[in-house]
Scaffold this motif. Structure first.
Motif, PDB file in Angstrom:
ATOM      1  N   LYS A 257      52.612  76.774  86.119  1.00 55.11           N
ATOM      2  CA  LYS A 257      54.081  76.752  86.180  1.00 55.11           C
ATOM      3  C   LYS A 257      54.550  77.051  87.605  1.00 55.11           C
ATOM      4  CE  LYS A 257      58.199  78.792  84.057  1.00 55.11           C
ATOM      5  NZ  LYS A 257      58.693  79.782  83.042  1.00 55.11           N
ATOM      6  N   GLN A 261      56.568  74.558  90.087  1.00 56.14           N
ATOM      7  CA  GLN A 261      57.846  74.941  90.669  1.00 56.14           C
ATOM      8  C   GLN A 261      57.842  74.717  92.185  1.00 56.14           C
ATOM      9  OE1 GLN A 261      59.168  79.074  90.222  1.00 56.14           O
ATOM     10  NE2 GLN A 261      60.371  78.813  92.115  1.00 56.14           N
ATOM     11  N   THR A 264      58.189  71.110  93.071  1.00 52.38           N
ATOM     12  CA  THR A 264      59.534  70.583  92.816  1.00 52.38           C
ATOM     13  C   THR A 264      60.556  71.128  93.813  1.00 52.38           C
ATOM     14  OG1 THR A 264      59.014  70.446  90.454  1.00 52.38           O
ATOM     15  CG2 THR A 264      61.346  70.348  91.080  1.00 52.38           C
TER      16      THR A 264
END
Length: 336
Positions: A257, A261, A264
């Protein structure tokens, strides 16, 4: 040269120069090797390795296609159904410093400079039979241990891997026993690679966290991405049915995760840094099967601090060199 029997050896030669392939075939044939396959590039090498099951691979490092050394590295990491412990000799016309650095990272056994003589080839084979180096496993390397002296800190075990070249040259080869030895060594190295990858995940994330929390540190982001790669390698090696794999999944989800992140929104501060650190340390403790989490954290933090110190020393040395260069350009002399 000792009286070795090379008749049962299987050898694969990869070289973009036909003259080099012909020369090497002739030398090996005069030494008694019967089974020799030569290829101009790596396009059919994977299939050839399966068909021939070689004891020795000569691979050209000078071809415009850089796939040769990359293939060797993948071979050592057991990324294909070949014997990952086959002897590997890299050949080159010019052993430049960049090439030597790449060679050292592949896990190849030896390097031979062209044009080579019969004696050079004989010496390389004799060395692989009589004095092959034990293998070492680190976070990003599997292959012969090239260290001249032990590293400080955590002692990494060495592995004496199966050597079918030696077995056949000494008349001691048995196919079933060799296959069992290869499987056993591969399992032992796989377990050590899991441990090293788990520690690497924790090390990289612990180093990266301060920068990731600030949201604008590219070096930290690069280290997080490397941690993601180490994590996936570790998960690939864990057996699906193992308890460690099942426990690692929850930690892996947190780390993935964080990696997603960053990909992105690389300029934004990382969400949940403490959870990420706990997951990273949990991976290191879990894969090393150690219950003392504090001891694991101390080892990771010690490695990170040593790394930061080394980076600072390198930066200082570069700055001092830059100052010297600027003075030289200006025609100044150092003070004193």
């Amino acid at each position: 040269m000792p009286d070795y029997d090379f008749r049962s050896l299987a050898v694969v030669i990869v070289d973009h120069e036909s003259n080099t392939r012909r020369l090497l075939r002739g030398i090996l044939a005069r030494m008694g090797v019967d089974k020799i396959l030569d290829l101009p590039d790596t396009s059919e090498l994977s299939a050839a390795m399966i068909a021939v099951q070689p004891d020795l691979l000569f691979i050209d490092a000078d071809a415009s296609d850089p796939g040769g050394l990359k293939f060797v590295q993948g071979l050592r990491h057991a990324q294909a159904p070949h014997n990952p412990f086959v002897g590997v000799i890299v050949t080159t016309w010019q052993p430049t410093q960049p090439l030597l650095l790449r060679f050292n990272s592949t896990g190849a056994d030896d390097m031979m400079v062209k044009p080579f003589s019969t004696k050079q080839v004989q010496d390389r084979l004799t060395n692989l039979i009589e004095a092959r180096k034990s293998f070492v496993v680190t976070a990003d390397y599997i292959g012969p241990d090239r260290r001249r002296q032990p590293r400080e800190g955590i002692q990494i075990p060495l592995f004496e891997v199966p050597n079918t070249l030696r077995m056949k040259a000494l008349g001691q080869f048995d196919r079933n026993r060799a296959a069992d030895a290869i499987a056993d060594s591969l399992d032992a190295i796989n377990q050590q690679k899991i441990v090293r990858s788990g520690f690497q995940v924790a090390f990289l994330i612990d180093f990266a966290l301060p920068g990731l929390m600030a949201g604008a540190d590219r070096m930290s982001g690069d280290h997080l991405l490397r941690a993601g790669l180490a994590l996936e390698d570790m998960m690939r090696r864990l057996k699906p049915e193992s308890d460690v794999r099942k426990q690692a999944e929850s930690y892996a989800a947190i780390i993935r995760k964080a990696v997603d992140q960053f990909k992105t929104t690389p300029d934004q501060p990382l969400h949940g840094p403490q959870a990420l650190r706990v997951a990273a340390m949990g991976v290191a403790a879990l894969t090393s099967r150690r219950a003392d989490l504090t001891a694991v954290e101390n080892e990771v933090r010690g490695a990170v601090n040593a790394y930061r110190t080394r980076l600072a020393q390198i930066a200082q040395a570069k700055a001092e060199q830059q100052q010297v260069s600027e003075r030289d350009m200006a025609g100044e002399k150092p003070a004193g």
